[in-house]
Motif scaffolding. Sequence first.
Motif, short mmCIF file in Angstrom:
data_model
loop_
_atom_site.label_atom_id
_atom_site.label_comp_id
_atom_site.label_asym_id
_atom_site.label_seq_id
_atom_site.Cartn_x
_atom_site.Cartn_y
_atom_site.Cartn_z
N ILE A 1 0.73 -1.09 0.45
CA ILE A 1 0.25 -0.14 0.41
C ILE A 1 0.96 1.46 0.17
N VAL A 2 1.85 1.47 0.78
CA VAL A 2 2.97 2.17 0.55
C VAL A 2 3.67 2.51 -0.43
N THR A 3 3.74 1.32 -1.27
CA THR A 3 4.45 1.57 -3.03
C THR A 3 3.16 2.64 -3.80
N VAL B 1 13.02 0.02 -1.80
CA VAL B 1 13.86 0.19 -2.66
C VAL B 1 12.52 0.18 -4.30
N SER B 2 11.64 -0.81 -3.73
CA SER B 2 10.52 -1.34 -4.70
C SER B 2 9.89 0.68 -4.24
N GLN B 3 9.61 0.76 -3.34
CA GLN B 3 8.49 2.30 -2.87
C GLN B 3 9.76 3.46 -4.00
N ALA B 4 10.93 3.37 -3.93
CA ALA B 4 11.63 4.38 -4.06
C ALA B 4 11.44 4.81 -6.23
N GLU B 5 11.40 3.68 -6.23
CA GLU B 5 11.61 3.08 -8.09
C GLU B 5 9.72 3.90 -7.74
N ALA B 6 8.72 3.33 -7.10
CA ALA B 6 7.16 3.33 -7.53
C ALA B 6 7.76 5.26 -7.74
N SER B 7 8.49 5.92 -5.79
CA SER B 7 8.12 7.28 -6.31
C SER B 7 9.32 7.84 -8.10
N ILE C 1 4.75 -6.97 -7.86
CA ILE C 1 6.00 -5.94 -7.25
C ILE C 1 6.62 -6.52 -6.18
N GLU C 2 7.96 -6.35 -5.91
CA GLU C 2 8.74 -7.08 -5.13
C GLU C 2 7.94 -7.11 -3.36
N ASP C 3 7.98 -7.82 -2.84
CA ASP C 3 7.43 -8.06 -1.39
C ASP C 3 8.48 -9.21 -0.69
N GLU C 4 8.76 -7.80 1.06
CA GLU C 4 9.17 -8.00 1.83
C GLU C 4 9.52 -9.48 2.69
N ASP C 5 7.91 -9.99 3.10
CA ASP C 5 8.35 -10.14 4.60
C ASP C 5 8.60 -11.82 3.59
N SER C 6 9.16 -12.46 4.77
CA SER C 6 9.63 -14.29 4.33
C SER C 6 8.82 -15.15 4.89
N VAL C 7 7.36 -14.57 5.05
CA VAL C 7 6.52 -15.12 5.19
C VAL C 7 5.49 -15.61 3.90
N THR C 8 6.09 -14.62 2.88
CA THR C 8 5.42 -14.59 1.37
C THR C 8 4.56 -15.56 1.39
N THR C 9 3.26 -15.44 0.60
CA THR C 9 2.95 -15.99 -0.20
C THR C 9 3.39 -16.79 -1.97
N ARG C 10 4.04 -16.63 -1.40
CA ARG C 10 5.18 -16.64 -2.92
C ARG C 10 5.92 -17.74 -2.94
N PHE C 11 6.69 -18.48 -1.75
CA PHE C 11 7.10 -19.19 -1.67
C PHE C 11 6.03 -20.97 -1.70
N LYS C 12 5.00 -20.43 -0.93
CA LYS C 12 3.58 -21.79 -1.46
C LYS C 12 2.59 -21.50 -2.54
N GLU D 1 7.84 -1.03 -14.07
CA GLU D 1 7.19 0.63 -13.83
C GLU D 1 5.37 0.33 -14.39
N LYS D 2 5.32 -0.65 -15.40
CA LYS D 2 3.23 -1.22 -15.64
C LYS D 2 3.17 -1.21 -14.08
N GLU D 3 3.88 -2.30 -13.53
CA GLU D 3 3.21 -2.37 -12.21
C GLU D 3 2.49 -1.84 -11.18
N TYR D 4 3.72 -0.66 -11.54
CA TYR D 4 3.25 0.04 -10.39
C TYR D 4 2.29 1.01 -10.58
N ASP D 5 2.36 1.92 -12.03
CA ASP D 5 1.05 1.97 -12.50
C ASP D 5 -0.59 1.70 -12.18
N LYS D 6 -0.21 -0.23 -12.53
CA LYS D 6 -1.17 -0.88 -12.67
C LYS D 6 -1.86 -0.96 -10.48
N LEU D 7 -0.45 -1.09 -9.60
CA LEU D 7 -1.06 -1.07 -8.29
C LEU D 7 -1.37 1.15 -7.59
#
Length: 505
Positions: free
Chosen positions: A19-21, A60-66, A231-242, A480-486
């Motif tokens: 959401i911050v991104t 880093v992702s948030q800076a890119e979005a900014s 977009i890149e997520d931060e937490d090690s508990v990310t659902t990406r792993f599952k 960049e397209k994903e940040y706009d989509k978000l």
Amino acid sequence: MGKKIMLQGTASNVGKSTIVTGLCRIFKQDGYTVVPFKSQNMALNSFITKEGLEMGRAQVSQAEASGIEPIADMNPILLKPSGNHKSQVIVRGKVVGNMSSTEYHDYKLELMDVLKDTFDELNNKYDITVMEGAGSCAEINLKERDISNMGMAHIADAPVIIVGDIDRGGVFASLAGTMLLLNDEERKRVKGVIINKFRGRRELLGDGVKMLEDIIKVPVLGVVPYNDIKIEDEDSVTTRFKKSVGIRDVHIEIVRTPHMSNFTDFHIFETQEDVSVRYVDYKESLGNPDIVIIPGSKSTIDDLKFIRENGLEEQIKALHKKGKLIIGICGGYQMLGKKLKDPYHVEGEIEEYDGIGLLDTETIFEREKTTTQVEATICEGLNGYLKNLGGKKVSGYEIHMGVTNRSNEISDLDNIYKKLGEVVNYTEGSVNSEGNVFGTYLHGIFDEIDFTRSLLNNIREMKNLEKIESKVSSYKEFKEKEYDKLADFLREHLDIDKIYEIMNE
């Protein structure tokens, strides 16, 4: 001074970073200069800036979005868990030492002025500072010296929005309970809440949202549906792993070790339609992938023990004998060698440990950490999977505590021609003679689409499949397209006008 807003959460992994991104992108689109800020971050996913300083990946992702260059002051305190109940403490991009939780709790008193100074510098430079808390903002046992959530909001005198995750259940109780545990001053800072990761029909929440607002006395600023924006997520508990994916033409399996770091190295593969990725977790076995990747690690020897004790080492060796491609990144590169030596006890009491032995290399851990950004080209004349990739551009950043030496039988992987913006000339990485095992210290090496797509097409050719082109011309353009989509997505589901009103009060 600029305007500011702080997003805090009822727990970890409620979606604050995303959401911050998105808000950073929205404010940028609306013509403001924007900067992200997270006072304290605990993560093994880190990044090296152009100045050679270390910071958390989420900022880093948030800076890119900014639309700005990431700098370490966006995340002035980074904690990297290193085992034995200790963390490496990084302040303004530089390591200050390893501390236990008790030692760090005492050290926090020295960090108050650091946080105020870094925040004020950024807030004076930009129109809007979008701040992010860490974990739960109602950890009453840690409140006395909190510098992550309400403590940081107090230092910055920032209004707060609290995010709750409905996907895990109990969102009304978690939001109401969080408000209950805040003191009067903290509650006054909270100007609204967001219900995140909703799956279902919005109208079914109507009565619950109204009752919640009556209880907590602040508005619900939006109900944000679950989304699959990449977009890149931060937490090690990310659902990406599952995440469950079907096996595609090129299948990659990544060993998820306990201290795995920088799993963002592999997000690029999700942009390639012919690639499937599976993370191999505790008590799971490798399948029959085309590529096995051993990722970076904060505790290389401990993670190598994990691989060995869970039978994964023998499975990796068996896949190697079948001619599959084995890749090691940073700590994974060190593990692929014959020996790991730790004369200064950087990682623990063991001074020498046998590696997997697929590369004729030896790593010696040193006291000083290497942190740098580099640009390079793949070496000419490599065999196997790296055939015809000579001259392909790659780039990335290094974060490691060791030096790896190669025998004469091992080829260099890449020629580095630029380091921290300066022209240099040296080699890095190792490739075996058959070209089916390689290791590198470069995090982000796969982000160069031309190199990665060519590597994948070499695999396709070996499998008698036609080569294909990437639909994504560059990873930067894709993000960049994903940040706009978000941003578009959040504009639809959040009361952005109310958020502006909160910042202007």
